[in-house]
Every structure is written in C-alpha cells, then in structure tokens.
Design an enzyme around this catalytic site. Structure first.
Site, PDB file in Angstrom:
ATOM      1  N   LEU A 517      12.259  -0.922  21.567  1.00 30.39           N
ATOM      2  CA  LEU A 517      11.745  -0.982  19.831  1.00 30.39           C
ATOM      3  C   LEU A 517      12.226   0.769  20.107  1.00 30.39           C
ATOM      4  CD1 LEU A 517       8.390  -2.387  20.284  1.00 30.39           C
ATOM      5  CD2 LEU A 517      10.204  -2.864  18.318  1.00 30.39           C
ATOM      6  N   GLY A 518      11.907   1.329  21.178  1.00 33.36           N
ATOM      7  CA  GLY A 518      11.687   3.402  21.130  1.00 33.36           C
ATOM      8  C   GLY A 518      11.862   3.596  22.833  1.00 33.36           C
ATOM      9  N   GLY A 521       6.922   7.769  26.254  1.00 33.52           N
ATOM     10  CA  GLY A 521       6.568   8.956  27.172  1.00 33.52           C
ATOM     11  C   GLY A 521       7.335   8.640  28.687  1.00 33.52           C
ATOM     12  N   GLY A 523       8.661   5.721  29.527  1.00 32.33           N
ATOM     13  CA  GLY A 523       9.705   4.846  29.460  1.00 32.33           C
ATOM     14  C   GLY A 523      10.013   4.103  27.932  1.00 32.33           C
ATOM     15  N   PRO A 524      10.737   2.882  28.552  1.00 30.12           N
ATOM     16  CA  PRO A 524      11.545   2.904  27.260  1.00 30.12           C
ATOM     17  C   PRO A 524      10.223   1.512  26.307  1.00 30.12           C
ATOM     18  CG  PRO A 524      12.080   1.345  29.230  1.00 30.12           C
ATOM     19  CD  PRO A 524      11.486   2.945  29.722  1.00 30.12           C
ATOM     20  N   VAL A 525      10.253   0.232  25.486  1.00 32.55           N
ATOM     21  CA  VAL A 525       8.903  -0.111  24.668  1.00 32.55           C
ATOM     22  C   VAL A 525       9.682  -1.662  24.316  1.00 32.55           C
ATOM     23  CG1 VAL A 525       7.364  -0.744  23.139  1.00 32.55           C
ATOM     24  CG2 VAL A 525       7.528   1.336  24.261  1.00 32.55           C
ATOM     25  N   LYS A 539       5.503  -1.749  27.142  1.00 34.54           N
ATOM     26  CA  LYS A 539       5.694  -0.109  27.706  1.00 34.54           C
ATOM     27  C   LYS A 539       5.702  -0.637  28.861  1.00 34.54           C
ATOM     28  CE  LYS A 539       3.245   4.008  27.903  1.00 34.54           C
ATOM     29  NZ  LYS A 539       2.163   4.234  27.207  1.00 34.54           N
ATOM     30  N   ASP A 636      -3.873  13.686  22.865  1.00 32.12           N
ATOM     31  CA  ASP A 636      -2.878  13.875  22.181  1.00 32.12           C
ATOM     32  C   ASP A 636      -2.938  13.074  21.236  1.00 32.12           C
ATOM     33  OD1 ASP A 636       0.021  14.454  22.584  1.00 32.12           O
ATOM     34  OD2 ASP A 636       0.686  12.803  23.488  1.00 32.12           O
TER      35      ASP A 636
END
Ligand SMILES: *[C@@H]1O[C@H](CO)[C@@H](O)[C@H](O)[C@H]1NC(C)=O
Ligand SMILES: *[C@@H]1O[C@H](CO)[C@@H](O)[C@H](O)[C@H]1NC(C)=O
Ligand SMILES: *[C@@H]1O[C@H](CO)[C@@H](O)[C@H](O)[C@H]1NC(C)=O
Ligand SMILES: *[C@@H]1O[C@H](CO)[C@@H](O)[C@H](O)[C@H]1NC(C)=O
Ligand SMILES: *[C@@H]1O[C@H](CO)[C@@H](O)[C@H](O)[C@H]1NC(C)=O
Ligand SMILES: *[C@@H]1O[C@H](CO)[C@@H](O)[C@H](O)[C@H]1NC(C)=O
Ligand SMILES: *[C@@H]1O[C@H](CO)[C@@H](O)[C@H](O)[C@H]1NC(C)=O
Length: 827
Positions: A517-518, A521, A523-525, A539, A636
């Site tokens: 998916l993307g 911060g 690692g990949p999801v 995640k 954040d």
C-alpha cells in the site's frame, strides 16, 4: 545635473497626479438637473463600487436602466428602473427633470418610466447621485437632509436587498418595501415571487408565490426570525429589527466593508443570502432560510408539526389526531389535525408547553410588548378563541406577549434554537399529561435494557478473553524474545493481541509488492486479506530499522488500549525474530493527504465531507486527551496520519510518537523532539515542551489545511512570505477569511461552517499554549453556534526560507540544541 533630473521627475509625477484627478472626477457620480445620460454612458459611485447605466440581460436585446457592481461581478444587477417597460433600441435616455424627477425616454421622446408623479414634493435645485451603498437618490443640490432625500431607489427595491436598505413598513409615510423576483434569469420583469414583512397580526417575514404564501420566515422574536434558527450575527454581518408605532424595519450591516453580500429573491422563489468570494470571482450561497421540505408553508395543515428528521415528516401535535386519517396515511397532510377532545371553554382548561418549535403563522395574532408570560396566559385564558400564547421577545430572558386565535398552522420542529409555545388544552388532556404513559414505559424498559447489557457485556468479555489467550499462546510459544529484551512492564505486554506470522504471510501473499500500500515511517505497509475475508493493513517494521523498535512497542502498547471510532484500530501484532508487524483495520480511502492536496481527488471532498472529517478528528483527539483511560499526546498529528474508511470517516493513525501521561501531569519535556515541520507548536519545537496543547496546535494546522486544500509548510503567496497560518490570520483580521476557501469546494459549501472552522483553527494555533482551547472546547465550538473569542496572533507564521522539501516527512532531532538553527521563526 542630478537636480534637474529630480525636478523633471517631480514635475512629471505632479502631472500624473493631476491627470489621475481629472480622469477620476470625469467618472461622475451625479446627474444634474436637465442633464441626460445616453445609452452607453454611465455614472459611478464615489469609491467605484456601483455603476448605473443601460444594460441588456443575458440572451436579451432589450435595454434596461439599472445599477450593478462595477469592480466585482459586473453582470450582477441589484436594481432595475424600468423592469416592466423595457426599451427596444439603444437610443434611450435617462434624465433628471428640473422638477427633480428621473425619467427614461425612448427614441421618440416618449416617457416609458418616471421615478415619481408630477405630484412629487417641489425641489428647488435637484441633483441625482449614485451613492457608495448602491442607492440612487434625488436630493437638493445644496442643503436638504442627506438622510431624507426627495426620492431614493432603496425605497423601490427590485429583487435584491443590500446593506443599508430598510425592509418593512413606514407607518408615517405609509410606504411598504418588498422585493419581487425577476421573471427568469435573463428577464428582469416582475416575476412570481415576492418577499414581505407582513404586518397582519404580529409582523413576520413571508415569501409569496403570486398571492399564496410559499414560505414563512416567521415572526421576529427579538433575536431572529422564528423560522430561521441559524440566523445570527457573525464575522460577516449584523442585523437588526425595529418595531414601534412609527415603523417596522429589518436591515443588515456589514461588520467591515471587506465582505460583499446581498440577499436576493431568485426567479425560482429561493430567498438567498449570497457572498462574493473574490479569489474565486463567484457568488456563493451563504445562507437561506428555506432549508428543507418542512419549509413549505402549511405542509402539515392545521395543528400539524413538521420535523424533517421524522418519517413521515408531518405529525399531529400532542392531543391532536389526523382530521382525515385515510388521506393522512397516504402523505396528504393538507387536512391537518383536530383535537382528540374538543374544547368547551370551561374553567378547567389550561395550556401545554411545546418546545423547540418555529412559531405558527401570526396572521391571526395579537401582541403586547410589555406584558410578561404570566399575564399573557391570563389574557389568553380569558378569551375562548385564543388558542395559544408565547413570549414575544426572547432577548434578555424573554418579555412581551403573543396570542394566537383560531387554527395554528405552519409549525416546524427544530433541533436547535426553537421556541416554546403554550397551546390551550381541555382538562382531560392536562390530566393525562401528569401521569404520562411515556414515563411509565421508560421505567419498565430501562431495567430490562441494563440487565440485558450486563449479560451481553459479560459474554463478550469472556469470549474476547478466551480468544486472546489462545492467540497469545500460539504466538508466544514461537517467540519469547520480545518479552525477554523488554524493560517495560510485562503486565502491559500481556494484553497484546498477538497473531501468527505465517497467517500474515498468507494474507499478504508473502508480502508481495502487488499488495504493497505504501511506505510508512518505519517500513512498508501491505494490504492483506484474512481467511474469513476481512481486509487488513499490515505494517512491517523493516529489518534494517533499529530506531523503530521503541516506536513499535510504544505504538502497540498505546493503541491496544484505545478504542474509538475516530482512531484506527490495531487488530493484532506479530513478532518473529527480527520481524515485527502491526495489523490494522483496512482503510480503503487511504490517507487524507491523498485527497486534499491532489488536484483531481480533492474535488471528491465536498464541504460536508470535509466538515465531517474535521469533526471526527476533533472527537478522536478529544478521546486521546481526555476520555480514554490514559491521557495520550499524539505528537505527530498531520494530514498524512489521518486515514479514511469506506464512508470517509476519519481515523487518527500512527501512534509511534505518542506519549501517555499519568493522572494530573499536563506537560512534559523531552530532549528528543520528534514531529513534523509545519505542524509543531512553537514551545515544542523550540524547548521540547509538549502537552495536549501542542497537539491542539497541530490540529489547528490540520483544520486550516483541510479548509484551504493547501499545505501550511511550503505555502506560497505572491504578496508576502507568511506560511498558511500567517496568511489565514492576516485575512481573518481583515474580515476576508473566505478568500482561503479551497478552490475545489463546490456549491455545497456552507459558508458559516467554513468561517467557523477557520476561526477555530486560528484559536488552536495561537502562540501561547494557555490561550489555545482544549479539545473538549473545540468539539463544543464545532457543535454549537455560540460566539467565539477573537484569536490572538498565531505561533510560527513566518517562514524565512524553504530550503528543503521534506515538508511531510517525519523528522527527528536528538538534541534541543540543534533546534536553535530552526527554519521557522515567530514574529
Ligand atoms: C434644459 O434643457 C433644454 C433642452 O436641452 C433647454 O432648452 C433648456 O433651456 C434647459 N433648461 C435649463 C434650466 O437649463
Ligand atoms: C442563453 O442562450 C444559450 C444558447 O441559446 C443558452 O444555452 C443559455 O441557457 C441561455 N441563457 C439564459 C440565461 O437564458
Ligand atoms: C415611445 O414611448 C411612447 C409612450 O410610451 C410610445 O407611444 C411610443 O410608441 C414609443 N416609441 C418607440 C419607438 O418605442
Ligand atoms: C402617482 O400618483 C398616483 C395617484 O396619485 C398613485 O396612485 C401612484 O402610485 C403614483 N406613482 C408614483 C410612482 O408615485
Ligand atoms: C426585544 O427586547 C429588547 C430588549 O430586551 C429590545 O431592545 C428590542 O427592541 C425588543 N424587540 C422587539 C421586536 O420587541
Ligand atoms: C400592554 O400591556 C400593558 C400591561 O398589561 C398595558 O398597560 C398596555 O396598555 C398594553 N398595550 C397594548 C398596546 O395593548
Ligand atoms: C377574543 O379575541 C378576539 C380577537 O382578538 C376578539 O375579536 C374578541 O372580541 C375577544 N373576545 C373576548 C370575549 O374578549
């Protein structure tokens, strides 16, 4: 030599100024006696706001004399002189006679329109002037009362109500002003719809379709028209209503002259308040009293009440039943309702109070401005034909008396800002009310519900406990490293819902790129589909990332204890050796930044959706700060951390930086400042001081970004180097907040809501944390319509340089000292 050049320059500039003065004065604002304005010539108000001359509407060749906005929107005509007697050629003339009468003549010199009869009061030396308000007046050239001209166009409005106009009846002169719609968009002749302050009975605002009433704004209650619960002074305009022996008049005024607004009765019969948005060169609907089907006059008939949230919308008032049940049941409510028990005018009769309503039609009413409510009841009870009474003026705790005679029609129920009405009832109904069956039922149902919920809850908890235990067992057998190397309390960790790594591998097709998916911060999801079909987002903490471990643990511990519809839900986590994974509910609409900063997708985000999102984030944050068991500071909050579910409900995500606070702690200090440029509160970025108020700051930035569709950081404006916050504040101070509105927001926009959102956003980004509201106040501000305090200057509204473009990425600094070279500075 140099002096000579200087001198020449000086002379030149003087010439330029004189020329400018000449050209300025040549655009005259007056017509003097015996002067003629030909088709093609115009006069212009002193500050160039309005212009008067001949025009043809769209798709028409007919010529009319009218007044329109000169600089903005030249096509918008606010007044037409000869609306029903157009010229057919361009050889018409407008002139002021020596008697002070404005006349329009056609090509053969025939008078086709005149401002007054020959019986008009005599004028010695008349002059006609177009004022800055858009009012065309005829007055004495010298002397004479400027407040009271011989004639003025404001006394004969067309379809448009502008600030400075009075709307109502002057009992001294007998003059009544009302508005008449254009027949159609391109045809200014008198249309079907008219707006009046009706003075039969107690004055009320009505819109007529021919001679029928189409809509009733309702009686003036001291604060607003009873049928317009949303009408209230705001940062754009104020209004007032005068009711005395001499006059009845309604007027409105701009808070400052920055905003341009008009109220118009459209050819369709819609009575609308419109606001000019300079940045978009467009009129937008600001407010209309006609909001739903319940605003159709008398929809529910006599003694019926309309509530748009009910289905069907019409109901009979308590103590009444449908007059014609067969018709009523097929949604023909015109016959209305009748009393279940007729009145006999006996001494036992009394009144029942109905709350939250729009007062009924006041055509058959009577009022007294000094009586109080008790006296009002006495007077009503004494007269058998009096059916109801109410407070006439709700300001200052309420005063005055309003009585109704005969049937009560056109009642509507409001969720907010409705009024109380006391309706005459026979003794039997009054008695029934005392031992209301509704109360009894509730008493029986309540215990049943609570017993049931306790049972259900216990079953649920037991089930969850069992399920969790079995899952944990599976995962923990595979890997004990997590607990072994962890200094934090094991008790917390035991609550973690663990899941088997192999299950996730299967769900994500072995973490295939296809399912990615993307990149978050740490690692990949991946998108995954569980065996039962449930979609999840996985995640994966990258193997190489060592710094992410703390955040991983932090996130798991924090979020596993939270549950709120506006927080993304952590379903499971998984640890196998160096592999660490978090599994969330899947959010099909991805993150908010993929919408609002994208030219195409931002169109999909209309105003109601944006407002829904802002409200959702506020509620989620309130839960974090206050309503959850822990007090959690997110630290954040930013647009890319807001995810959207299928129905565009916002969910706050990414709790990697979140900190939970103990009982009374409200502030903490860190020497490890983490966050995102553009969203960080000044005290946090500069001193590492964070609190719920630093989250509120980030929330304020978020709100401004959602409204404008622009990023705070990297915001560019050709006239200054402020960031978005600074820009918004500057515009707000000048009363021009609406210039911020995202270009992609369609007609669906609700301007009062937009203004309120900007205002709340600015309150959240105030420089001093103690000035910022907490989230519970913020949620209240969005949910109500009370007045807001003016915002003080924001923190960090000036950006000296924009040297990098990591505007949306998370950054981190290990020491506060490094922050002295911050890119942002507060002015
Ligand atoms: C008004 O205008 C007419 C025609 O232009 C002229 O004959 C007449 O003398 C003028 N009257 C005055 C008082 O200026
Ligand atoms: C003007 O005419 C055009 C083309 O004939 C039409 O599309 C448009 O709707 C008309 N506009 C008005 C205001 O009647
Ligand atoms: C001008 O107006 C007069 C009076 O209304 C009328 O009799 C005459 O026909 C009109 N002339 C033209 C050219 O429209
Ligand atoms: C002109 O006078 C008549 C009769 O006095 C009156 O009915 C009419 O309303 C007047 N017209 C204007 C424009 O004042
Ligand atoms: C309502 O009451 C206020 C003061 O209490 C007064 O100023 C105002 O004129 C009243 N309005 C009407 C319509 O009676
Ligand atoms: C209104 O009520 C007061 C007090 O009852 C009375 O003195 C006054 O005359 C009444 N005014 C009218 C217009 O009826
Ligand atoms: C009751 O009120 C109506 C309407 O104001 C009036 O015509 C009638 O005379 C009143 N009746 C009594 C008994 O005061």
């Amino acid at each position: 030599m140099a002096e000579q050049v200087q001198f020449t320059k000086l002379c030149l500039s003087i010439v330029v100024v004189i020329y400018a003065l000449i050209t300025c004065t040549s655009a005259a604002d007056t017509i003097s006696a015996n002067q003629t304005i030909k088709d093609g010539e115009t006069i212009v108000s002193p500050q160039q706001t309005f212009e008067l001359g001949f025009f043809s509407p769209k798709n028409s060749t007919k010529r009319f004399v009218g007044i329109w906005y000169k600089r903005i929107s030249p096509g918008t005509v606010i007044w037409v002189a000869n609306r029903n007697t157009p010229l057919t050629t361009t050889s018409g003339e407008l002139s002021l006679t020596l008697d002070g009468i404005l006349v329009i003549r056609n090509a053969t010199g025939g008078v086709i329109w005149a401002s007054a009869n020959s019986s008009a009061p005599p004028v010695k030396k008349p002059v006609s002037q177009l004022l800055e308000t858009g009012n065309l007046v005829v007055r004495e050239e010298t002397g004479g009362n400027p407040e009271n001209p011989v004639w003025q166009s404001f006394d004969f409005p067309t379809d448009t109500f502008v600030p400075g106009m009075k709307f109502g009846t002057d009992f001294v002169t007998g003059r009544e002003t009302h508005f008449t719609s254009w027949k159609a968009d391109g045809d200014p002749s008198s249309g079907e719809f008219t707006v009046w302050i009706d003075t039969q009975g107690y004055p009320q605002l009505i819109v007529r379709d021919g001679s029928d009433v189409k809509f009733r704004g309702g009686p003036w209650n001291g604060e607003r028209f009873s049928g317009e619960p949303k009408l209230r002074p705001d940062s754009v305009y104020t209004f007032g209503f005068i009711l005395n022996q001499r006059e009845i008049n309604y007027h409105f005024d701009l808070v400052n002259n920055a905003a341009i607004t008009r109220v118009t009765i459209q050819p369709t019969g819609d009575f609308e308040r419109l606001l000019w948005i300079e940045t978009r060169k467009q009129w937008l609907l600001y407010q209309t009293p006609q909001t739903d089907n319940c605003d159709r006059y008398k929809l529910c008939g006599a003694f019926g009440s309309c509530n748009i949230n009910n289905s069907p919308a019409c109901g009979c008032l308590k103590g009444f039943e449908p007059t014609a049940p067969d018709q009523w049941n097929v949604a023909d409510w015109s016959q209305g309702c009748r009393r279940s028990t007729p009145l006999d005018c006996g001494p036992e009769e009394g009144f029942i109070k109905y709350s939250g309503i729009k007062l009924p039609d006041t055509q058959k009413s009577w009022f007294n401005q000094t009586m109080n409510l008790d006296e009002c009841e006495v007077v009503c009870k004494r007269n058998c034909s009096c059916t109801a009474y109410a407070t006439q003026n709700v300001t200052a705790g309420g005063s005055g008396c309003l009585l109704w005679f005969g049937e009560l029609v056109d009642i509507k129920t409001f969720a907010e800002n409705g009024q109380d009405l006391y309706i005459r009832m026979p003794a039997s109904e009054l008695a029934a009310k005392g031992k209301s069956s509704g109360v009894k039922k509730l008493k029986i149902i309540l215990p049943v519900i609570s017993v049931l919920s306790v049972i259900l809850a216990s079953v649920y908890i037991f089930y969850r406990f069992k399920k969790r235990k079995s899952m944990q067992k599976g995962a923990l057998e595979e890997d004990n490293e997590y607990h072994a190397g962890n200094e934090s309390s094991n008790k917390d960790d035991l609550e973690l819902p663990l899941i088997d790594f192999s299950v996730l591998r299967k769900a994500t097709a072995n973490f295939s790129d296809y399912n990615k998916l993307g990149e978050g911060g740490f690692g990949p999801v991946y998108k995954g589909v569980m065996e039962d079909g449930q979609e999840v987002a996985v995640k994966r903490l990258s193997r190489t990332s060592t710094q992410g471990l703390d955040e991983f643990k932090n996130e798991v511990i924090t979020i596993s204890k939270l549950q709120h519809r506006n927080l993304v839900r952590l379903l499971w986590c998984s640890i196998k050796g160096a592999e660490k994974m978090l599994v969330y509910e899947y959010m099909p609409n991805k993150s908010l930044d993929s919408f609002i900063f994208d030219e195409n997708r931002s169109n999909a985000l209309d105003w109601p959706t944006r407002f829904h999102i802002i409200n959702g984030i506020a509620k989620g944050l309130l839960y974090l700060h206050q309503d959850s068991r822990l007090r959690i500071i997110h630290r954040d909050l930013k647009v890319s951390n807001i995810l959207l579910d299928h129905d565009m409900n916002p969910k706050i995500s990414d709790f990697g930086m979140a900190r939970s606070f103990g009982g009374n702690q409200i502030e903490a200090n860190t020497n490890r400042v983490v966050g995102t440029y553009g969203y960080m509160a000044p005290e946090y970025a500069a001193d590492g001081l964070f609190s719920i108020k630093s989250d509120v700051f980030s929330f304020g930035v978020l709100v401004l970004e959602i409204v404008t569709g622009k990023r705070n950081r990297g915001f560019y404006h050709k006239e200054h180097s402020n960031n978005l916050i600074g820009h918004a504040w500057g515009l707000h101070k000048d009363g021009k907040s609406l210039e911020l509105v995202a270009a992609s927001l369609s007609e669906s926009i609700n301007l009062p809501e937009v203004l309120r959102s900007i205002h709340v956003g600015l309150l959240c980004v105030q420089q001093r944390p103690e000035d910022r509201p907490n989230m519970s106040s913020v949620v209240l501000m969005f949910g109500s319509e009370g007045e807001l305090s003016p915002p003080k200057p924001p923190g960090f509204f000036y950006e000296k340089t924009i040297t990098d473009n990591t505007s949306s990425s998370t950054f981190e600094m290990r020491s506060t000292n490094e922050l002295t070279i911050t890119m942002l500075s507060a002015r």
